[in-house]
Scaffold this motif. Structure first.
Motif, short mmCIF file in Angstrom:
data_model
loop_
_atom_site.label_atom_id
_atom_site.label_comp_id
_atom_site.label_asym_id
_atom_site.label_seq_id
_atom_site.Cartn_x
_atom_site.Cartn_y
_atom_site.Cartn_z
N ALA A 1 5.19 4.81 3.25
CA ALA A 1 3.73 4.80 3.09
C ALA A 1 3.06 5.71 4.12
O ALA A 1 3.61 5.99 5.19
N THR A 2 1.86 6.15 3.77
CA THR A 2 1.02 6.92 4.69
C THR A 2 0.11 5.96 5.42
O THR A 2 -0.60 5.17 4.79
N VAL A 3 0.12 6.03 6.75
CA VAL A 3 -0.65 5.09 7.57
C VAL A 3 -1.70 5.86 8.37
O VAL A 3 -1.36 6.77 9.14
N ILE A 4 -2.96 5.50 8.18
CA ILE A 4 -4.06 6.11 8.91
C ILE A 4 -4.64 5.03 9.83
O ILE A 4 -5.22 4.05 9.37
N ASP A 5 -4.48 5.22 11.13
CA ASP A 5 -4.86 4.23 12.14
C ASP A 5 -6.19 4.63 12.76
O ASP A 5 -6.28 5.60 13.51
N VAL A 6 -7.24 3.88 12.44
CA VAL A 6 -8.59 4.18 12.92
C VAL A 6 -8.83 3.59 14.31
O VAL A 6 -9.71 4.03 15.03
N GLY A 7 -8.06 2.60 14.68
CA GLY A 7 -8.32 1.86 15.91
C GLY A 7 -8.12 2.68 17.17
O GLY A 7 -7.30 3.59 17.22
N ILE A 8 -8.89 2.36 18.18
CA ILE A 8 -8.68 2.92 19.51
C ILE A 8 -9.01 1.83 20.52
O ILE A 8 -10.15 1.36 20.61
N ASN A 9 -7.98 1.37 21.20
CA ASN A 9 -8.09 0.24 22.11
C ASN A 9 -7.42 0.59 23.43
O ASN A 9 -6.38 1.26 23.45
N ARG A 10 -7.99 0.14 24.52
CA ARG A 10 -7.38 0.36 25.83
C ARG A 10 -6.69 -0.94 26.28
O ARG A 10 -7.31 -2.00 26.30
N ILE A 11 -5.40 -0.82 26.57
CA ILE A 11 -4.64 -1.99 27.02
C ILE A 11 -4.08 -1.73 28.41
O ILE A 11 -3.86 -0.59 28.81
N SER A 12 -3.87 -2.80 29.14
CA SER A 12 -3.32 -2.70 30.49
C SER A 12 -1.82 -2.41 30.43
O SER A 12 -1.10 -2.95 29.59
N VAL A 13 -1.40 -1.55 31.34
CA VAL A 13 0.02 -1.25 31.50
C VAL A 13 0.33 -1.40 32.99
O VAL A 13 0.03 -0.51 33.78
N GLY A 14 0.89 -2.53 33.36
CA GLY A 14 1.06 -2.78 34.77
C GLY A 14 -0.25 -3.23 35.40
O GLY A 14 -1.24 -3.50 34.74
N GLU A 15 -0.25 -3.26 36.71
CA GLU A 15 -1.38 -3.84 37.43
C GLU A 15 -2.57 -2.90 37.55
O GLU A 15 -3.73 -3.33 37.53
N HIS A 16 -2.32 -1.59 37.62
CA HIS A 16 -3.41 -0.66 37.94
C HIS A 16 -3.56 0.48 36.93
O HIS A 16 -4.23 1.46 37.22
N SER A 17 -2.95 0.37 35.78
CA SER A 17 -3.04 1.47 34.81
C SER A 17 -3.25 0.92 33.40
O SER A 17 -3.06 -0.28 33.15
N SER A 18 -3.67 1.79 32.52
CA SER A 18 -3.91 1.41 31.13
C SER A 18 -3.60 2.60 30.23
O SER A 18 -3.43 3.72 30.70
N ARG A 19 -3.55 2.33 28.93
CA ARG A 19 -3.36 3.41 27.96
C ARG A 19 -4.06 3.07 26.67
O ARG A 19 -4.41 1.90 26.42
N LEU A 20 -4.27 4.10 25.85
CA LEU A 20 -4.93 3.91 24.56
C LEU A 20 -3.89 3.65 23.48
O LEU A 20 -2.86 4.32 23.42
N ALA B 1 0.81 -1.22 0.00
CA ALA B 1 0.00 0.00 0.00
C ALA B 1 0.84 1.27 0.00
O ALA B 1 1.80 1.39 0.78
N ASP B 2 0.45 2.22 -0.84
CA ASP B 2 0.96 3.59 -0.71
C ASP B 2 0.29 4.27 0.48
O ASP B 2 0.91 5.10 1.15
N MET B 3 -0.99 3.93 0.69
CA MET B 3 -1.75 4.43 1.83
C MET B 3 -2.39 3.23 2.51
O MET B 3 -3.10 2.47 1.86
N LEU B 4 -2.14 3.07 3.80
CA LEU B 4 -2.70 1.95 4.55
C LEU B 4 -3.64 2.48 5.61
O LEU B 4 -3.24 3.24 6.50
N PHE B 5 -4.91 2.08 5.51
CA PHE B 5 -5.95 2.48 6.46
C PHE B 5 -6.30 1.26 7.29
O PHE B 5 -6.73 0.23 6.75
#
Length: 297
Positions: free
Chosen positions: A226-245, A204-208
């Motif tokens: 390539a140009t990358v457009i990331d539509v996803g938004i997911n919350r994952i755990s980082v350590g025992e008591h925190s998370s990030r998108l 891909a020249d452009m990956l969506f």
């Protein structure tokens, strides 16, 4: 090192344009655009999304009407609400926040929204017009935002570029592919059953990417530059008591290979609301037989 495509900055610019269009509609035609937002239940994420949509609508000068209901509201009662909004000539756009509670027939509700007020762009009439290229459909907001961000980096002419859309949902993947075809791209829709998925993405020249799987796409899947457009938004755990998108793309490895990439958060997300407001203005113009060019739309 890839260039970051700043969705926040682009969304701010679009919202400022919407604000100017609202002023022009009021001054030239006496039209005050209005958006109705319907929320059923207490889903925390949905409440945040609705709050942000209403806030940004009001900042742009679009009157917002919020309709909140308990989760036990049934399909027939919600349809009565939708029909009332359809009949209200002062309302230009109707948005039903998804997901709805499981006992509500969501397809019936979406089909019940008048097509000319369907600012999410999900109604079969709007999707049919998008597919056929006939008329002026209200187009789904997230795919709109994706195309705008691609143009933000590559310029308005995307003709001839190979675009790979990873994901085939009715909300993002399919309408995005049609919009890219309308931009004269060569389009491949890839998904979980695509043979040599990694190789297809790397062509891909452009990956969506819109698959809902955190950090699925690695840097090795991306063509250098390539140009990358990331539509996803997911919350994952980082350590025992925190998370990030995080997105559907492994940002750190992609950053070393791509020519440009959208961050998560701060990429496609802000554009979705900006395009929702723009759809509301398109709907207001169409409902009052106003040529959008007269107000800068």
């Amino acid at each position: 090192m890839a260039i970051l495509i700043d969705g926040k900055a682009t969304a701010v610019r679009l919202n400022q344009e919407s604000q100017r269009i609202v002023v022009a509609l009021k001054d030239k035609f006496g039209v005050a655009p209005a958006l109705a937002v319907v929320l059923v239940g207490q889903d925390p994420a949905s409440q945040v999304y609705v709050r942000n949509k209403i806030l940004q609508a009001e900042q742009a000068g679009i009157r917002s009407i919020e309709k909140r209901f308990d989760a036990n509201l049934d399909t027939d009662a919600l349809m009565e609400v939708i029909e009332g909004l359809n009949d209200d000539s002062a309302i230009n756009g109707i948005l039903v926040q998804l997901p709805l509670p499981a006992h509500i027939d969501a397809p019936k509700i979406i089909a019940g929204i008048a097509a000319h007020k369907d600012v999410d762009g999900f109604h079969i009439t709007n999707t049919g017009r998008l597919m056929s290229g006939e008329g002026r459909p209200l187009m789904p907001c997230t795919p709109q935002g994706c195309v705008i961000l691609a143009k933000e980096h590559l310029g308005n002419n995307l003709s001839g570029k190979h675009a790979v859309v990873l994901g085939r949902s009715n909300i993002v993947g399919k309408p995005l592919a049609i919009m890219l075809l309308q931009e004269h791209c060569t389009v491949t829709i890839a998904h979980s059953r695509t043979a040599d998925l990694e190789g297809v993405c790397r062509s891909a020249d452009m990956l969506f990417v819109a698959v809902g799987r955190p950090q699925m796409v690695k840097g090795s899947w991306i063509k250098p530059g390539a140009t990358v457009i990331d539509v996803g938004i997911n919350r994952i755990s980082v350590g025992e008591h925190s998370s990030r998108l995080v997105g559907d793309v492994d940002f750190d490895s992609a950053l070393e290979v791509a020519g440009a990439i959208t961050p998560v958060p701060g990429g496609v997300g802000p554009m979705t609301i900006a395009c929702l407001l723009r759809n509301t203005l398109v709907a207001a113009c169409d409902q009052h037989d106003i040529d959008g060019r007269e107000v800068g739309l």
